[in-house]
Write an enzyme that holds these catalytic residues in place. Structure first.
Site, PDB file in Angstrom:
ATOM      1  N   HIS A  20      -1.897 -17.579   2.785  1.00  0.00           N
ATOM      2  CA  HIS A  20      -0.962 -18.705   2.820  1.00  0.00           C
ATOM      3  C   HIS A  20      -0.665 -19.209   1.411  1.00  0.00           C
ATOM      4  O   HIS A  20      -1.573 -19.486   0.637  1.00  0.00           O
ATOM      5  CB  HIS A  20      -1.555 -19.825   3.670  1.00  0.00           C
ATOM      6  CG  HIS A  20      -0.632 -20.976   3.862  1.00  0.00           C
ATOM      7  ND1 HIS A  20      -1.077 -22.257   3.915  1.00  0.00           N
ATOM      8  CD2 HIS A  20       0.714 -21.041   4.003  1.00  0.00           C
ATOM      9  CE1 HIS A  20      -0.055 -23.080   4.096  1.00  0.00           C
ATOM     10  NE2 HIS A  20       1.051 -22.356   4.138  1.00  0.00           N
ATOM     11  N   ASP A  28      14.693  -6.286  -8.643  1.00  0.00           N
ATOM     12  CA  ASP A  28      15.472  -5.107  -8.995  1.00  0.00           C
ATOM     13  C   ASP A  28      14.768  -4.345 -10.108  1.00  0.00           C
ATOM     14  O   ASP A  28      13.765  -4.807 -10.663  1.00  0.00           O
ATOM     15  CB  ASP A  28      16.899  -5.503  -9.379  1.00  0.00           C
ATOM     16  CG  ASP A  28      16.984  -6.435 -10.576  1.00  0.00           C
ATOM     17  OD1 ASP A  28      16.153  -6.322 -11.502  1.00  0.00           O
ATOM     18  OD2 ASP A  28      17.891  -7.279 -10.597  1.00  0.00           O
ATOM     19  N   HIS A  96      17.692 -18.266 -13.795  1.00  0.00           N
ATOM     20  CA  HIS A  96      16.984 -16.987 -13.867  1.00  0.00           C
ATOM     21  C   HIS A  96      15.744 -17.064 -14.766  1.00  0.00           C
ATOM     22  O   HIS A  96      14.707 -16.476 -14.424  1.00  0.00           O
ATOM     23  CB  HIS A  96      17.938 -15.895 -14.353  1.00  0.00           C
ATOM     24  CG  HIS A  96      17.347 -14.525 -14.332  1.00  0.00           C
ATOM     25  ND1 HIS A  96      16.918 -13.914 -13.172  1.00  0.00           N
ATOM     26  CD2 HIS A  96      17.115 -13.635 -15.322  1.00  0.00           C
ATOM     27  CE1 HIS A  96      16.457 -12.710 -13.452  1.00  0.00           C
ATOM     28  NE2 HIS A  96      16.568 -12.519 -14.755  1.00  0.00           N
ATOM     29  N   TYR A 118      20.436  -9.559 -10.748  1.00  0.00           N
ATOM     30  CA  TYR A 118      19.918 -10.724 -10.021  1.00  0.00           C
ATOM     31  C   TYR A 118      19.536 -10.435  -8.568  1.00  0.00           C
ATOM     32  O   TYR A 118      19.509 -11.347  -7.750  1.00  0.00           O
ATOM     33  CB  TYR A 118      20.889 -11.909 -10.101  1.00  0.00           C
ATOM     34  CG  TYR A 118      21.210 -12.278 -11.525  1.00  0.00           C
ATOM     35  CD1 TYR A 118      20.250 -12.900 -12.319  1.00  0.00           C
ATOM     36  CD2 TYR A 118      22.440 -11.980 -12.086  1.00  0.00           C
ATOM     37  CE1 TYR A 118      20.520 -13.209 -13.644  1.00  0.00           C
ATOM     38  CE2 TYR A 118      22.723 -12.292 -13.407  1.00  0.00           C
ATOM     39  CZ  TYR A 118      21.754 -12.910 -14.180  1.00  0.00           C
ATOM     40  OH  TYR A 118      22.017 -13.229 -15.489  1.00  0.00           O
ATOM     41  N   ALA A 119      19.216  -9.196  -8.250  1.00  0.00           N
ATOM     42  CA  ALA A 119      18.722  -8.854  -6.916  1.00  0.00           C
ATOM     43  C   ALA A 119      17.209  -9.077  -6.919  1.00  0.00           C
ATOM     44  O   ALA A 119      16.423  -8.128  -6.928  1.00  0.00           O
ATOM     45  CB  ALA A 119      19.086  -7.418  -6.552  1.00  0.00           C
ATOM     46  N   ASN A 120      16.830 -10.347  -6.954  1.00  0.00           N
ATOM     47  CA  ASN A 120      15.433 -10.751  -7.057  1.00  0.00           C
ATOM     48  C   ASN A 120      15.212 -11.969  -6.179  1.00  0.00           C
ATOM     49  O   ASN A 120      16.067 -12.849  -6.102  1.00  0.00           O
ATOM     50  CB  ASN A 120      15.085 -11.151  -8.501  1.00  0.00           C
ATOM     51  CG  ASN A 120      15.515 -10.131  -9.513  1.00  0.00           C
ATOM     52  OD1 ASN A 120      15.031  -9.010  -9.511  1.00  0.00           O
ATOM     53  ND2 ASN A 120      16.435 -10.511 -10.383  1.00  0.00           N
TER      54      ASN A 120
END
Length: 129
Positions: A20, A28, A96, A118-120
């Site tokens: 938890h 990316d 970012h 920015y595929a994060n």
């Protein structure tokens, strides 16, 4: 051998160790990977596996109570922004540079082959009960 779910033994084992509040950064191929967190690098070649494929696989395996992505995804990668909005309706957005700072506190980093900016996303684990 498992016949369903995540087959990658490194990823499957790392997911089983999460608790938890632990953070999981799905990133990316261009995201800087900080020292410290455990890294499972799934990148095979540009675009393989895709960010969407990895995110969907992880969401099928994890309970997620929160998620954070970069504000810049809205302008620089509309397809990824739409995917995140659909999968993670309570998504928080930060610059970012702040996402990179937060990623240092993640327990696990899963690197995809995604080659678009920015595929994060940083996922925060929840509990199933």
């Amino acid at each position: 051998m498992k016949k369903a779910g995540i087959l990658n033994r490194h990823l499957s084992g790392a997911l089983a160790e999460l608790g938890h509040g632990d953070g999981v950064l799905v990133c990316d191929a261009g995201m800087p990977v900080p020292d410290g967190p455990r890294v499972v690098d799934l990148a095979f070649r540009a675009g393989v596996p895709s960010f969407a494929e990895v995110l969907d696989g992880l969401l099928a395996e994890l309970v997620v109570e929160g998620a954070t992505a970069a504000t810049e995804v809205r302008e620089a990668n509309a397809e990824c922004a739409t995917l995140l909005d659909l999968r993670l309706p309570d998504l928080a957005l930060v610059p970012h540079e702040r996402l990179k700072e937060l990623s240092a506190g993640a327990r696990l980093i899963v690197r995809t082959g995604e080659a678009r900016p920015y595929a994060n996303v940083l996922l925060r684990c929840g509990v199933f009960f």
